[in-house]
Motif scaffolding. Sequence first.
Motif, PDB file in Angstrom:
ATOM      1  N   HIS A  98      -8.201   4.161  -6.807  1.00  0.00           N
ATOM      2  CA  HIS A  98      -7.231   6.425  -7.199  1.00  0.00           C
ATOM      3  C   HIS A  98      -7.412   6.681  -6.097  1.00  0.00           C
ATOM      4  O   HIS A  98      -8.951   7.271  -5.691  1.00  0.00           O
ATOM      5  CB  HIS A  98      -7.601   6.667  -8.369  1.00  0.00           C
ATOM      6  N   VAL A  99      -6.319   7.247  -5.452  1.00  0.00           N
ATOM      7  CA  VAL A  99      -7.068   7.866  -3.997  1.00  0.00           C
ATOM      8  C   VAL A  99      -5.805   9.149  -4.575  1.00  0.00           C
ATOM      9  O   VAL A  99      -4.856   9.219  -5.459  1.00  0.00           O
ATOM     10  CB  VAL A  99      -5.555   7.428  -3.159  1.00  0.00           C
ATOM     11  N   THR A 100      -6.319  10.422  -4.176  1.00  0.00           N
ATOM     12  CA  THR A 100      -5.320  11.398  -4.099  1.00  0.00           C
ATOM     13  C   THR A 100      -4.971  12.058  -2.956  1.00  0.00           C
ATOM     14  O   THR A 100      -5.833  12.220  -1.727  1.00  0.00           O
ATOM     15  CB  THR A 100      -6.387  12.632  -4.593  1.00  0.00           C
ATOM     16  N   VAL A 101      -3.622  12.725  -2.898  1.00  0.00           N
ATOM     17  CA  VAL A 101      -3.475  13.083  -1.101  1.00  0.00           C
ATOM     18  C   VAL A 101      -2.542  14.029  -1.537  1.00  0.00           C
ATOM     19  O   VAL A 101      -2.009  14.097  -2.598  1.00  0.00           O
ATOM     20  CB  VAL A 101      -2.182  11.896  -0.641  1.00  0.00           C
ATOM     21  N   ILE A 102      -3.233  14.896  -1.004  1.00  0.00           N
ATOM     22  CA  ILE A 102      -2.894  16.252  -1.089  1.00  0.00           C
ATOM     23  C   ILE A 102      -1.874  16.447  -0.260  1.00  0.00           C
ATOM     24  O   ILE A 102      -2.391  16.581   1.407  1.00  0.00           O
ATOM     25  CB  ILE A 102      -4.504  17.067  -0.532  1.00  0.00           C
ATOM     26  N   GLY A 103      -0.372  17.028  -0.383  1.00  0.00           N
ATOM     27  CA  GLY A 103       0.624  17.212   0.425  1.00  0.00           C
ATOM     28  C   GLY A 103       1.746  16.305   0.938  1.00  0.00           C
ATOM     29  O   GLY A 103       0.790  15.161   0.743  1.00  0.00           O
ATOM     30  N   GLY A 104       2.690  16.600   0.184  1.00  0.00           N
ATOM     31  CA  GLY A 104       4.242  15.149   0.031  1.00  0.00           C
ATOM     32  C   GLY A 104       5.384  15.694   0.914  1.00  0.00           C
ATOM     33  O   GLY A 104       5.889  15.273   0.519  1.00  0.00           O
ATOM     34  N   GLY A 105       4.389  15.856   2.194  1.00  0.00           N
ATOM     35  CA  GLY A 105       5.575  16.228   3.864  1.00  0.00           C
ATOM     36  C   GLY A 105       5.332  14.526   4.357  1.00  0.00           C
ATOM     37  O   GLY A 105       4.956  13.998   3.482  1.00  0.00           O
ATOM     38  N   GLN A 106       5.762  14.060   4.964  1.00  0.00           N
ATOM     39  CA  GLN A 106       6.522  12.865   5.692  1.00  0.00           C
ATOM     40  C   GLN A 106       5.202  11.985   5.569  1.00  0.00           C
ATOM     41  O   GLN A 106       5.286  10.750   5.330  1.00  0.00           O
ATOM     42  CB  GLN A 106       6.549  13.051   7.156  1.00  0.00           C
ATOM     43  N   MET A 107       3.914  12.619   6.107  1.00  0.00           N
ATOM     44  CA  MET A 107       2.188  11.981   6.632  1.00  0.00           C
ATOM     45  C   MET A 107       2.317  11.861   4.359  1.00  0.00           C
ATOM     46  O   MET A 107       1.568  10.294   4.722  1.00  0.00           O
ATOM     47  CB  MET A 107       1.204  12.684   7.237  1.00  0.00           C
ATOM     48  N   GLY A 108       2.383  12.645   3.928  1.00  0.00           N
ATOM     49  CA  GLY A 108       1.488  12.404   2.813  1.00  0.00           C
ATOM     50  C   GLY A 108       2.445  10.957   1.475  1.00  0.00           C
ATOM     51  O   GLY A 108       1.674  10.500   0.636  1.00  0.00           O
ATOM     52  N   VAL A 109       3.169  11.631   1.571  1.00  0.00           N
ATOM     53  CA  VAL A 109       4.397  10.439   0.929  1.00  0.00           C
ATOM     54  C   VAL A 109       3.982   9.066   1.171  1.00  0.00           C
ATOM     55  O   VAL A 109       3.854   7.913   0.897  1.00  0.00           O
ATOM     56  CB  VAL A 109       5.811  10.987   1.154  1.00  0.00           C
ATOM     57  N   GLY A 110       4.107   9.027   3.045  1.00  0.00           N
ATOM     58  CA  GLY A 110       4.216   8.103   3.578  1.00  0.00           C
ATOM     59  C   GLY A 110       2.841   7.188   3.085  1.00  0.00           C
ATOM     60  O   GLY A 110       3.015   5.869   3.234  1.00  0.00           O
ATOM     61  N   ILE A 111       1.716   7.820   2.929  1.00  0.00           N
ATOM     62  CA  ILE A 111       0.000   7.047   2.624  1.00  0.00           C
ATOM     63  C   ILE A 111       0.255   6.967   0.757  1.00  0.00           C
ATOM     64  O   ILE A 111      -0.479   5.564   0.770  1.00  0.00           O
ATOM     65  CB  ILE A 111      -0.820   8.147   3.337  1.00  0.00           C
ATOM     66  N   ALA A 112       0.894   7.575   0.635  1.00  0.00           N
ATOM     67  CA  ALA A 112       0.614   7.173  -0.929  1.00  0.00           C
ATOM     68  C   ALA A 112       1.864   6.224  -1.550  1.00  0.00           C
ATOM     69  O   ALA A 112       1.186   5.468  -1.973  1.00  0.00           O
ATOM     70  CB  ALA A 112       1.369   8.993  -1.733  1.00  0.00           C
ATOM     71  N   GLN A 113       2.929   6.404  -0.753  1.00  0.00           N
ATOM     72  CA  GLN A 113       4.148   4.756  -0.985  1.00  0.00           C
ATOM     73  C   GLN A 113       3.164   3.500  -0.414  1.00  0.00           C
ATOM     74  O   GLN A 113       2.518   3.150  -1.261  1.00  0.00           O
ATOM     75  CB  GLN A 113       4.446   4.921   0.058  1.00  0.00           C
ATOM     76  N   VAL A 114       1.941   3.703   0.852  1.00  0.00           N
ATOM     77  CA  VAL A 114       1.408   2.395   0.817  1.00  0.00           C
ATOM     78  C   VAL A 114       0.494   1.993   0.086  1.00  0.00           C
ATOM     79  O   VAL A 114       0.222   0.846  -0.492  1.00  0.00           O
ATOM     80  CB  VAL A 114       0.667   2.075   2.856  1.00  0.00           C
ATOM     81  N   ALA A 115      -0.212   2.914  -0.315  1.00  0.00           N
ATOM     82  CA  ALA A 115      -1.671   2.613  -1.342  1.00  0.00           C
ATOM     83  C   ALA A 115      -0.987   2.028  -2.470  1.00  0.00           C
ATOM     84  O   ALA A 115      -1.773   1.684  -3.041  1.00  0.00           O
ATOM     85  CB  ALA A 115      -2.416   3.852  -1.593  1.00  0.00           C
ATOM     86  N   ALA A 116       0.415   2.546  -2.746  1.00  0.00           N
ATOM     87  CA  ALA A 116       0.480   2.129  -4.305  1.00  0.00           C
ATOM     88  C   ALA A 116       1.227   0.801  -3.778  1.00  0.00           C
ATOM     89  O   ALA A 116       1.193  -0.310  -4.931  1.00  0.00           O
ATOM     90  CB  ALA A 116       1.910   3.483  -4.542  1.00  0.00           C
ATOM     91  N   GLN A 117       1.283   0.214  -3.147  1.00  0.00           N
ATOM     92  CA  GLN A 117       2.148  -1.040  -3.082  1.00  0.00           C
ATOM     93  C   GLN A 117       1.505  -1.634  -3.238  1.00  0.00           C
ATOM     94  O   GLN A 117       1.573  -3.054  -2.788  1.00  0.00           O
ATOM     95  CB  GLN A 117       2.797  -0.934  -1.120  1.00  0.00           C
ATOM     96  N   THR A 118      -0.001  -0.937  -2.863  1.00  0.00           N
ATOM     97  CA  THR A 118      -0.776  -2.319  -2.541  1.00  0.00           C
ATOM     98  C   THR A 118      -2.247  -2.369  -3.663  1.00  0.00           C
ATOM     99  O   THR A 118      -2.953  -2.168  -3.208  1.00  0.00           O
ATOM    100  CB  THR A 118      -2.100  -1.696  -1.053  1.00  0.00           C
ATOM    101  N   GLY A 119      -1.261  -1.608  -4.758  1.00  0.00           N
ATOM    102  CA  GLY A 119      -2.663  -1.655  -5.959  1.00  0.00           C
ATOM    103  C   GLY A 119      -3.448  -1.006  -5.903  1.00  0.00           C
ATOM    104  O   GLY A 119      -4.149  -0.951  -6.691  1.00  0.00           O
ATOM    105  N   HIS A 120      -3.017   0.677  -5.161  1.00  0.00           N
ATOM    106  CA  HIS A 120      -4.093   1.838  -6.059  1.00  0.00           C
ATOM    107  C   HIS A 120      -3.387   2.636  -6.763  1.00  0.00           C
ATOM    108  O   HIS A 120      -2.110   2.589  -6.960  1.00  0.00           O
ATOM    109  CB  HIS A 120      -4.190   2.229  -4.292  1.00  0.00           C
ATOM    110  N   GLN A 121      -4.144   3.440  -7.372  1.00  0.00           N
ATOM    111  CA  GLN A 121      -3.502   4.702  -8.297  1.00  0.00           C
ATOM    112  C   GLN A 121      -3.484   5.342  -7.273  1.00  0.00           C
ATOM    113  O   GLN A 121      -4.204   5.829  -6.319  1.00  0.00           O
ATOM    114  CB  GLN A 121      -4.784   4.999  -9.496  1.00  0.00           C
ATOM    115  N   VAL A 122      -2.818   6.227  -7.607  1.00  0.00           N
ATOM    116  CA  VAL A 122      -2.703   7.266  -6.047  1.00  0.00           C
ATOM    117  C   VAL A 122      -1.543   8.823  -7.050  1.00  0.00           C
ATOM    118  O   VAL A 122      -1.068   8.856  -8.299  1.00  0.00           O
ATOM    119  CB  VAL A 122      -1.447   7.141  -5.670  1.00  0.00           C
TER     120      VAL A 122
END
Length: 311
Positions: free
Chosen positions: A24-48
Amino acid sequence: MSFVTKVLRRGLTTSALRMAAIKHVTVIGGGQMGVGIAQVAAQTGHQVTVVDQSEEILAHSKLSIERSLSRVAKKKFGEDLKAAESYSKSALSSISLSTDALAAVTKTDLVIEAIIENLQVKQELFSQLDKVAPQETIFASNTSSLPISDIAISTDRRDRFAGLHFFNPVPVMKLVEVVQISEQSDATFQSLMDFSKSLGKVPVVCKDTPGFIVNRLLVPYMMEAIRLVERGDASARDIDTAMKLGAGYPMGPFELADYVGLDVTKFIIDGWHEKFPNNPLFEPSPLLDQKVAQGKLGTKKGEGFYPYGKK
Ligand code: CAA
């Protein structure tokens, strides 16, 4: 650290010191970088969980993730629309949104901070999270240019603290810089290397020095390109053409500066200049300062060194 301790720690890395895999990953910050990190983590089977200050910002973050996911799905599945839709849906269902950072980190393996580049704000955030996050949770900052050790000092978990630096656009760029600080444990480092690989990225290890590897080279390069224009030696357009066709770069330095954001570039160079005033690589630029003062911040504002149409 003594030689024996070093050897012992290295030996333990693969056994007792190894942490459970990050799920499980918590990304703090929903800007350009934050959403990119969240997306890739979700795509690869992590809960975000993505955290930001308001529902409005988070709605925008979700839209960006949906748009980018559909590009990735199209690339992966081509004309098979059903498979593409199911891929995007599955990744989206792994992402939750929250405006409550403290609640979000009570059950998470890794916190990745991607908020405003302000040391004090980052320190305050991590200091609060440190009080409520589980003991084993690793904290990481995606800062482009601030020292990781200066951020980590706000917590009591410096052994579980790192820089984890991604590149824009995160779904496309393969690199992650894993930044070490002196107190960081081997288990933390190994866990972040494994996590980066699980995202399908290639991790490199960096010391906590200004700009780590990529920005230490890229930012002075962009600044020298701006100085070329200031000296009247060449036009921005010709410099971009030269670097694309003569050096094989996907974007020229002015396109890249616009893409990164001229405010971001100025923030980085000003910060380094203040800390290292005698380093000529870190000299500020009047032309860059002028663009930022005029609100010409790059692609995100519709104009930087080039016009991009209304945003
Ligand atoms: N999400 C998902 N996919 C994306 C995307 C996004 N946000 N952006 C681009 N893509 C995909 C596109 O769908 C396209 O896929 P196909 O190959 O299947 O068509 C592919 O990436 C290429 O995109 P485009 O065709 O739109 O455009 P392009 O070929 O010009 O590539 C680029 C765009 C990938 C941004 C390329 O120009 C590039 O690599 N530029 C350099 C970027 C760079 O240097 N980034 C680092 C900046 S520094 C930084 O981030 C660190 C910091 O701290 C400041």
